[in-house]
Design an enzyme around this catalytic site. Sequence first.
Site, PDB file in Angstrom:
ATOM      1  N   SER A 261     -21.416  75.155 192.761  1.00 30.63           N
ATOM      2  CA  SER A 261     -21.731  76.182 191.771  1.00 30.63           C
ATOM      3  C   SER A 261     -20.589  77.180 191.656  1.00 30.63           C
ATOM      4  CB  SER A 261     -23.008  76.916 192.175  1.00 30.63           C
ATOM      5  OG  SER A 261     -22.711  77.811 193.226  1.00 30.63           O
ATOM      6  N   LYS A 262     -20.687  78.003 190.638  1.00 29.45           N
ATOM      7  CA  LYS A 262     -19.695  79.041 190.401  1.00 29.45           C
ATOM      8  C   LYS A 262     -19.608  79.977 191.612  1.00 29.45           C
ATOM      9  CE  LYS A 262     -19.409  82.920 187.171  1.00 29.45           C
ATOM     10  NZ  LYS A 262     -19.147  83.805 188.261  1.00 29.45           N
ATOM     11  N   ARG A 263     -20.781  80.249 192.190  1.00 29.22           N
ATOM     12  CA  ARG A 263     -20.817  81.155 193.332  1.00 29.22           C
ATOM     13  C   ARG A 263     -20.080  80.579 194.546  1.00 29.22           C
ATOM     14  NH1 ARG A 263     -25.587  82.171 191.191  1.00 29.22           N
ATOM     15  NH2 ARG A 263     -26.481  80.468 192.376  1.00 29.22           N
ATOM     16  N   GLY A 265     -17.413  78.856 194.482  1.00 25.87           N
ATOM     17  CA  GLY A 265     -16.001  79.126 194.270  1.00 25.87           C
ATOM     18  C   GLY A 265     -15.659  80.541 194.695  1.00 25.87           C
ATOM     19  N   GLU A 284     -17.285  89.881 183.092  1.00 27.39           N
ATOM     20  CA  GLU A 284     -16.930  89.303 184.388  1.00 27.39           C
ATOM     21  C   GLU A 284     -15.799  88.281 184.223  1.00 27.39           C
ATOM     22  OE1 GLU A 284     -19.090  86.647 187.860  1.00 27.39           O
ATOM     23  OE2 GLU A 284     -20.168  87.105 186.016  1.00 27.39           O
TER      24      GLU A 284
END
Length: 507
Positions: A261-263, A265, A284
């Site tokens: 997920s983006k998180r 990264g 963001e």
Amino acid sequence: MVRVRFAPSPTGPLHIGGVRTALYNYLFARQNGGQMILRIEDTDQGRFVPGAEQYIIEALDWLGIKFDEGVHLGGPYGPYRQSDRKPMYRQYADQLIRDGWAYYAFDKPEALEAKRKEFEAQKKTFQYDCNTRGEMENSLSLGMEEAQRRIDAGEPYVVRFKFPDNIDITVHDMIRGDVTMNSRLLDDKVLFKSDGMPTYHLANIVDDHTMEITHVIRGEEWLPSAPLHVMLYKAFGWEDTMPRFAHLPLLLKPEGNGKLSKRDGDRLGFPVFPLEWHDPKSGEVSSGYREQGYLPQAVVNMLALMGWNPGTEQEIMSMEELIKLFNVEHISKNGAKFNLDKAKWFQHEYFQKLSDEQVADLLEAQLKERGIEADRNYIVKVAGMMKERITFPSELWDTCCYFFEAPTEYNEKDVAKRWTPDMHIHMAKVIEILNTVPFEHDAIHKALLDDYIAANGLNTGKVMNSLRIAVVGRTVGPDMITLVLTIGKEETIRRIEKAIEKLKIEQ
Ligand code: GLU
């Protein structure tokens, strides 16, 4: 003729999992002398994000994933953006209703919510399907006449697919083999809404058919939808030309549990997007491979091997080689774990493939930013010498700065460890050697290491590291004599004199 498509929805920046899907489609198309199409699937207007389409085009272009037709290129099967194709979908929804494969449904959101609650209370999950559709408000339960009356009166409706009761539906997947699901498990998905917009499922199948797509290569998350898609081909009478399916394994978190997920990264310090993304709503900023200095070839090579391998130990493969070696049947069924060290390893390998001139261009730009002017040949020489120590362009200045600027300070720990009180005597001797022996490698080496250091029983590490502290400011760098030869006699002597002065006072 092989025709594949990459069909992203412009709902935000393209995740690297999506990039890998595009890459595999591209490799497959090129290998088979086929065509690659970029279709934008923007039927869900509520999730539309401005700039996302442009981002997708720019990212794939940066990576060298080229299209033959698409939203940005046009082509004989256009338009390639689903919102621009809106008028053509209605007839297909009508056809399905006419042939008994679909029905109108009028259930209000509150009614659906109430049903869900009712099921929950019985510890069951509500699904709009062959078991429940009879209790709902639709053209099957109300009759076609009543349905038509409501439509004519302007009541909002959706068109739902009507799965036949209790049949096995098999998807032939090029990676997974046959995947069979019973229609009782499947819900009557919405295909069309009264605002005239189709949903993903209808638009996707109609477009793949009318664009003559032969192979659908997409992420595993679409496998649960594949039985519906197979049924839609059947319902339309397009079974003969139905594309072949390949569902790609997920990209997993580095620890291996769950989708990347983006998180992840943000948490682990690597980008999950090809390019930096500035979210238009929240402001963001998410980091991108390009902005972090990754080379597109490195990203392509890394992604190609996340879920596929050539069946040999070979890891470094150019796009041309990948096109030759790629094979859909060799794609793994299991998810591929993201590995940051491996990403950096690929980047380092590809950085080494840059010519000295290319590295010099990057270095020169950084010098310019600092207002430093230097001779181009000198920059090229430094670039060639220092390349192997570099993974990312952002490391260039820090790694090479002492070729362009005398140190202004000396690493305290290194000084404490190496610069003993007698060091100014040895450094004065180095200056004397440089002034007397021919300024070339062997002569300096012999005079300094053999005739002085060894002959006087001195500690080589201490003296040479002190010389490095004087010239560089710290104790890391390339071969010391090569360094002296590159920086030049006068500059080296100037730096040693300055170090003697400064470090004497400070002791
Ligand atoms: N629009 C879908 C997506 O965003 C495409 C899925 C497919 O390739 O069928 O992934």
